[in-house]
Enzyme design. Structure first.
Site, short mmCIF file in Angstrom:
data_model
loop_
_atom_site.label_atom_id
_atom_site.label_comp_id
_atom_site.label_asym_id
_atom_site.label_seq_id
_atom_site.Cartn_x
_atom_site.Cartn_y
_atom_site.Cartn_z
N ARG A 56 0.95 -1.23 0.02
CA ARG A 56 -0.16 -0.14 0.17
C ARG A 56 1.00 1.24 -0.05
NH1 ARG A 56 -3.47 -0.37 5.05
NH2 ARG A 56 -1.41 -1.15 5.67
N ASN A 83 -6.13 -2.72 2.53
CA ASN A 83 -5.86 -3.98 2.64
C ASN A 83 -7.20 -4.74 2.76
OD1 ASN A 83 -3.08 -4.35 2.49
ND2 ASN A 83 -2.82 -4.37 4.69
#
EC number: 3.6.1.7
Length: 93
Positions: free
Chosen positions: A21, A40
């Protein structure tokens, strides 16, 4: 013509716990003109939502599908849509 679009991508593979990320956010900011987030998911995927110029979204998608990401990407599913707005910058969620 480089209209604004919305890209929603679901990235499969070993993409959690490897900085995926963070690197996605860095790439989105580096590409320029993109807002959205990387998140996530409980099933191990990462969801990426990016809004901005089509060319920038396509560049981000190319990176997500490439070999330069952290971890291991087994596949990416994407949907293209019209922007909804409401994002401040590019966030990690």
């Amino acid at each position: 013509m480089n209209e604004d679009v919305r890209l929603v991508a679901w990235v499969r593979g070993h993409v959690q716990g490897v900085g995926f990320r963070w690197f996605t956010r860095a790439r989105a900011l580096e590409t320029g003109g993109l807002s959205g987030f990387a998140l996530n998911l409980a099933d191990g995927r990462v969801q990426v939502v990016a809004e901005g110029p089509r060319e920038s979204c396509e560049a981000l998608l190319d990176w997500l599908q490439g070999d330069d990401t952290p971890g291991r990407v087994d596949g990416v599913t994407e949907i293209w849509d019209t922007p909804r707005g409401g994002y401040e910058g590019f966030a990690i969620r």
